[in-house]
Design a protein around this motif. Sequence first.
Motif, short mmCIF file in Angstrom:
data_model
loop_
_atom_site.label_atom_id
_atom_site.label_comp_id
_atom_site.label_asym_id
_atom_site.label_seq_id
_atom_site.Cartn_x
_atom_site.Cartn_y
_atom_site.Cartn_z
N LYS B 41 -75.69 -24.46 -70.77
CA LYS B 41 -75.65 -25.16 -69.49
C LYS B 41 -76.88 -26.06 -69.30
O LYS B 41 -76.76 -27.23 -68.96
CB LYS B 41 -75.59 -24.14 -68.34
CG LYS B 41 -74.42 -23.18 -68.43
CD LYS B 41 -74.43 -22.18 -67.29
CE LYS B 41 -75.62 -21.25 -67.28
NZ LYS B 41 -75.69 -20.30 -68.41
N SER B 42 -78.06 -25.47 -69.54
CA SER B 42 -79.27 -26.26 -69.33
C SER B 42 -79.35 -27.42 -70.31
O SER B 42 -79.83 -28.50 -69.97
CB SER B 42 -80.50 -25.36 -69.47
OG SER B 42 -80.49 -24.36 -68.48
N THR B 43 -78.86 -27.19 -71.49
CA THR B 43 -78.87 -28.26 -72.49
C THR B 43 -77.97 -29.41 -72.03
O THR B 43 -78.36 -30.59 -72.10
CB THR B 43 -78.37 -27.71 -73.84
OG1 THR B 43 -79.14 -26.56 -74.17
CG2 THR B 43 -78.49 -28.75 -74.93
N TYR B 83 -84.56 -29.05 -62.13
CA TYR B 83 -84.47 -28.19 -63.31
C TYR B 83 -84.59 -26.71 -62.96
O TYR B 83 -85.05 -26.33 -61.89
CB TYR B 83 -85.55 -28.57 -64.32
CG TYR B 83 -85.27 -29.91 -64.94
CD1 TYR B 83 -84.41 -30.03 -66.02
CD2 TYR B 83 -85.83 -31.07 -64.40
CE1 TYR B 83 -84.14 -31.26 -66.57
CE2 TYR B 83 -85.55 -32.31 -64.94
CZ TYR B 83 -84.70 -32.40 -66.02
OH TYR B 83 -84.41 -33.63 -66.56
N GLN B 84 -84.21 -25.90 -63.95
CA GLN B 84 -84.27 -24.45 -63.81
C GLN B 84 -85.72 -23.99 -63.63
O GLN B 84 -86.02 -23.15 -62.81
CB GLN B 84 -83.67 -23.82 -65.07
CG GLN B 84 -83.44 -22.34 -64.99
CD GLN B 84 -82.59 -21.85 -66.17
OE1 GLN B 84 -82.27 -22.60 -67.08
NE2 GLN B 84 -82.24 -20.59 -66.14
N GLU B 85 -86.62 -24.59 -64.42
CA GLU B 85 -88.03 -24.24 -64.28
C GLU B 85 -88.67 -25.14 -63.24
O GLU B 85 -88.33 -26.31 -63.13
CB GLU B 85 -88.77 -24.45 -65.61
CG GLU B 85 -88.62 -23.32 -66.59
CD GLU B 85 -87.32 -23.40 -67.37
OE1 GLU B 85 -86.88 -24.53 -67.62
OE2 GLU B 85 -86.74 -22.35 -67.67
N LEU B 163 -78.23 -29.63 -60.01
CA LEU B 163 -79.06 -28.49 -59.61
C LEU B 163 -78.85 -27.36 -60.62
O LEU B 163 -77.74 -26.84 -60.75
CB LEU B 163 -78.66 -28.01 -58.21
CG LEU B 163 -78.80 -29.04 -57.09
CD1 LEU B 163 -78.05 -28.59 -55.84
CD2 LEU B 163 -80.26 -29.28 -56.76
N ASP B 164 -79.94 -26.98 -61.35
CA ASP B 164 -79.83 -25.90 -62.33
C ASP B 164 -80.38 -24.62 -61.74
O ASP B 164 -81.60 -24.47 -61.59
CB ASP B 164 -80.59 -26.30 -63.61
CG ASP B 164 -80.25 -25.38 -64.80
OD1 ASP B 164 -79.47 -24.42 -64.60
OD2 ASP B 164 -80.76 -25.64 -65.90
N GLU B 165 -79.51 -23.71 -61.35
CA GLU B 165 -79.87 -22.43 -60.75
C GLU B 165 -80.88 -22.56 -59.61
O GLU B 165 -81.92 -21.93 -59.61
CB GLU B 165 -80.43 -21.48 -61.81
CG GLU B 165 -79.42 -21.24 -62.91
CD GLU B 165 -79.72 -19.97 -63.69
OE1 GLU B 165 -80.21 -19.01 -63.06
OE2 GLU B 165 -79.45 -19.94 -64.89
N PRO B 166 -80.56 -23.38 -58.60
CA PRO B 166 -81.51 -23.58 -57.51
C PRO B 166 -81.65 -22.33 -56.64
O PRO B 166 -82.64 -22.15 -55.95
CB PRO B 166 -80.91 -24.73 -56.71
CG PRO B 166 -79.45 -24.61 -56.95
CD PRO B 166 -79.31 -24.11 -58.37
#
Lengths: 298, 484, 312, 312
Positions: B41-43, B83-85, B163-166
């Motif tokens: 997913k993040s990729t 991003y997730q981070e 939005l990655d895992e907000p």
Amino acid sequence: SSGGGQDDGTQTIGVANFLLSGPYFSGMDKAIAAQAKKKGKIQIISTDANGDAAKLAANIEDLLSKNVDAIIISGGPLESAPAALNAIKQAGKPVVLVDRKFAVGEYTSWIGPDNKAIGVQDGQFLAKRLTDGGKVGIIKGGPADNSIGLARTEGLKSVLGTTQGITLVEAPDFGNWSSDGGLSVMESLLAQHGDLKAVFCENDAMCLGAQRAIADAGKAEQIVLAGVDGQNEALKAIQDGTNYVVTGLNDADQIGSMGLDRAVEILSGAKVEKDTVVPSPMVTKDNAAQYYDPNGTF
Amino acid sequence: MSLVLRGVTKDYAGVGVLHGIDLEGRFGEVLAVVGANGAGKSTLIKILAGAQPMSAGEMWIDGERVGLRSPHDAHERGIRTVYQELTLVPGLSVTENLLMGDFPRRRGLIDWPAAHARAAELLESIGFGAIDPRTSAERLTVARQQMVEIAKALVTEPRVLILDEPSAVLAGSDLDSLFALIRRLRERGVLVIYVSHRLAEVLDLADSIVVIKDGRVIETTEPARTSEDELIRLMAGRRLEQIYPDRRPEPGDLRLEVSGLTRDGEFEDVSFTLRAGEVVGMFGLVGSGRSELARCVFGAEPASAGSGAYGSPAEAIAAGLALVTEDRKRSGLVLGMSVRDNIALTTLKGPLIDLARQRDQIGGMIDRLGIQPEGCAPMVVEHLSGGNQQKAVLAKWLLKSPRVLLLDEPTRGVDMATRVEIYRMIDALARDGVAVLLISSDLTEVIGASDRVLVMAHGRIVGELRSEQTSEDQVLAYSMGTLT
Amino acid sequence: MIAATPRLVLRGRDFTAEAISAAVVVLLVVVAATTSDTFLTPANLTNLLKQMVTTGLLAFGMLVVILTGGIDLSVGSVVAFTGILAAGLSAGLPIPVAMTVGVLAGIAFGLVNGALVARFGLAPFVVTLASLTTIRGLAFVYSEVPITPTDPAFLGLGSAMLGPVPLITLIMAVVFLAGGVFLSRTPAGRSIIAIGGNAETVRLAGINVRKHVILAYAISGACAGLAGVVLASRVGIAQPSVGVAFELDAIAACVIGGAALSGGRGSARATFGGVLVLVLINNLLNLYGVQSFWQQVLKGLIIIVVILVRRK
Amino acid sequence: MIAATPRLVLRGRDFTAEAISAAVVVLLVVVAATTSDTFLTPANLTNLLKQMVTTGLLAFGMLVVILTGGIDLSVGSVVAFTGILAAGLSAGLPIPVAMTVGVLAGIAFGLVNGALVARFGLAPFVVTLASLTTIRGLAFVYSEVPITPTDPAFLGLGSAMLGPVPLITLIMAVVFLAGGVFLSRTPAGRSIIAIGGNAETVRLAGINVRKHVILAYAISGACAGLAGVVLASRVGIAQPSVGVAFELDAIAACVIGGAALSGGRGSARATFGGVLVLVLINNLLNLYGVQSFWQQVLKGLIIIVVILVRRK
Ligand SMILES: Nc1ncnc2c1ncn2[C@@H]1O[C@H](COP(=O)(O)OP(=O)(O)OP(=O)(O)O)[C@@H](O)[C@H]1O
Ligand SMILES: Nc1ncnc2c1ncn2[C@@H]1O[C@H](COP(=O)(O)OP(=O)(O)OP(=O)(O)O)[C@@H](O)[C@H]1O
Ligand SMILES: [Mg+2]
Ligand SMILES: [Mg+2]
């Protein structure tokens, strides 16, 4: 603490050292102070620029702002400091250079050795000693802009370069005027030129290190050493009859005390010699005892 | 009016991560992307954001083929990413983080008053007005930092917001304002691409859902046509029979007694007990002080008053405690070291480490927890996916055979199948007589996996409830102070 | 297995850094042997063995500090101080005792550096920059002039040979071997490496981070102390001015050996390779008779090339 | 809001670093003025103004590089090269042109350093350590012997006074003022600071990180080039051997001024405070007539004390 012309007649002389962290230079500084003490009524303010030319200039300005009566500069590896000399001139103070004669700029008087002559002297000694000719190694102090070293090597080359049967090999690397530097440069030199007959170093400290490398290589019988300065350890080695056979005396004690005397003379209004070459007698086994002082500082 | 990906492939140094992804998102919808840890997913998101080039494939926007060479390219096309981070620059103010590279200027120089005003206005307009734009980013709570991240993506209104895992670090009202914001953006015609492991939230918010498994799209569906169970089955490739384990028998001896524990500015007068064989859940809104409490009990931070906390981690470990921290990157793993060396950290014994024995021991633990991929022991732990990293942290502590296990958000960012494994493991440990404290911001989990629930708010324990007798609403009410 | 660069992994350990170091060393040796008649002569090889000692000792100590994510700029000054201290004390004390005191002084400086870094959280660069200055001053305060120990036994350590190998080279080899085992096989060594990767994780694993950081600086101090004593014994004269900029070669050796200045990455073996690379470069440039300042120009360029290669 | 230390925050900006620097400077000045007759004399004050120039110029350039999270060890060598280049060229070119070329050479070296760091991702410490060596060699390649410009106008820059203030001090002041505005009020300056905080974030914001990192090293090169030219003009002679270890004082000034070596934190004002602290320490130790080697001992200790205070 502020200088000049105090009521009791005490005079203040500023000493500007470019670099104190070398035995020769700290010896010089001490000799000046010792001579001042001996004379009495002279106060010494000593500064160290720690090898930074701008700081030397600042230190000199500092001394001038303290209104010293005269300044002695021990320039070490510094070739010149024209701006500082200008400032001294503008302040109307006399300046005595010890050891290092500045290439440019105006000064009142200089007292120091003839470095080229010392090299010539060593060269002549080696030429006589190496009757069968052979290779002579040269270890320079560096960096390449150090004209004191250049003059010494030039003197040596002027004799040996034209002596029949003698080849000169200069180590590519500098010995940095120190014993450990002399040691490792000598080791490299020996690896390539195992057949050396003699080694000349631009100062005694490097020669002392080189002597170790030669001893370690088991070539003490084969290679003799020639140095410059008259550092205590070298004098002792010469006196003891080791393969350290010659050096040219470049006495920090003597030059320092003469420098102080010169400054005092100038302040008293005497007319003095502009340049005074302090003779650098050749020291060999025959006369080493005369110069070796086990308690000397240099 | 859509964004289309065709056959997007990505590999890192020859190893495939994405294998021909096709998907389509329409402007004015929320497109959810779900999948297990390491599914890619993040990729995928990094490719959409222009942060990573695709190895092969095409991207079309409004029927026009686009090639993104940099994040800047993506920005120019109205694609913004959270991003997730967390990526804020710590020493800079909120204003600066928001407007980075695009400041109002006067005579060529940055006009700071105008910049602050603009930042304040922006925060206000998206419902985050509580944040002072002049504060430096590092002085905000994690939740606030996440909100600034989101605000940053909205400085100029995007066409696509990713939005990655907000929601991983948001809870309560913060989460509500995020959802409200997403709905407003959708109405304004923005395509929101939303990645999350919280399936309930996904079903609530999304217009369409894409399920990714092992770098491939295996299903495209809509909330009305699917369910949580169905999504889990698709992601994991199998049906999960039972998520939470059965109730355990009555607990045994007292293992930890904390009483009147206080750490100034963090939490106050906290008392609780842990017994052998029980799992105690601890719920609270983000910032309620649970992490600080766990760290303090473990001796990582000194207490100001009270009893029950250890003097140092070494003392706590000697007494049989273990702490799995909430931030594995910052305090759980040495990212640049191998999986094996990481797991070995708690059991280093001298004078000389017996490497053969260590290999066996750790190999056994890796097998027991099923840490993937196969043979990962010498791999740098950074290259594992999030869920497997979490298992590596667990392995490190399980090797120590702890008597008291403190788990702080052990399932954050972890996919459903792996979560179930973690719940099973917690259960097995408890049945072996370990006392477990399970700190979690996931209400369902905190009730489902524990015997009793402690609720924290503003640094105090405000309620203690039996899991089988309480409800999510009740726990939430305690945590928000509406019930006491 | 996922990796950004091709790596050499054997029995679960990553040997890439070692392999690159070994390759560069082999390359240099081959170039040297084929282009210079002198290179393979016993005299030159013995030379090489001797010349790697100081840089080698300092590099190992530096590696340990770098692994924690720190740096020790003070080693050159410690070399000067401990050498002159040992030489000075040898007048009144038995020589082994005087030398041991020298090494202990190195450890003491290391402990102070380590305590300032670990206990007060000061930046290692600045702490050791300050102690570089202070310790250099102390060396001169102890003796402004060089000290020549009168007892010839003081030279023994520096000049003894065991067959074709100088004793001091053996000492350095032992430091690297023991050091390698320390780093890879002992809890303290593993902890030091892990601290450089993530100190907070290590602290929470119940390991005393401060103690290990202090230990790392003490090891660097011990290595520098040993190097100082060895150098003084080798030269036969201890000078307060030696060792200026020695830290730079030590750091360069670590980096050429693939150590990361941010900590957590580096090995004794690869660092030893870095030492060899530096010593070989110097030796080669000397054998070719390259002039001193061209040597400097080339040395800098070669370092850049080596780390560029390593980066691939 | 939770904060570990009391901080001075005005209108949203954190002035703690500036405040501490100012406090230490004021303390030193008060001590100096009350314990030494000479300190407040115009001559000594002029002296102070001159003494801060080299360290000041280098410190500002160093700050910019440190803000990106890098370091520039090569500045001392750049000082030597640019000084001797300007002096050498002054024989054939008008003096302002020769000096400008000197500064441009500094910029060129900075660009190379920056490119190696930014383009190839090499560690700044090692890149600039290598270029320290190479550039020093190049200075000697350009001229083995010192060069004394014959035209007395070459000395003009270094000796001119504007009222009580030396011209070169004014130049340095302008560098700090303009530099301060650059860092706090221009997008490029803010980007440089942000890069040190989190380069990836800056990249994702569409800012060209490489370009800004290269710019930072170029600025450091420019400052070092200017310092080299100023130094040559002030001394009246250019020597290829000057400038050894100048980088250490420059780094110390930045850190005393509260800059973080990890990047992202530091200001021109506070760094200027750091320069003043160093210069005042030197001046005070001189005024008290502390012996040179004891000065070194004390200087190191004082630096430790200052950063300990700052940590609080
Ligand atoms: N830079 C990289 N180098 C090598 N492999 C990578 C890199 N980044 C990601 N991977 C690998 O690609 C795969 C997909 O990772 P990705 O981060 O996209 O997963 P994800 O679906 O976001 O998982 P999670 O839910 O845990 O965040 C993983 O196996 C991961 O190990
Ligand atoms: N303004 C602030 N300045 C500095 N640190 C802060 C600030 N706000 C929060 N923190 C720290 O950031 C960390 C994460 O904050 P978080 O909001 O998760 O609080 P927490 O106490 O861990 O709460 P919980 O675990 O219950 O969510 C905590 O260690 C907290 O102390
Ligand atoms: Mg992910
Ligand atoms: Mg928490």
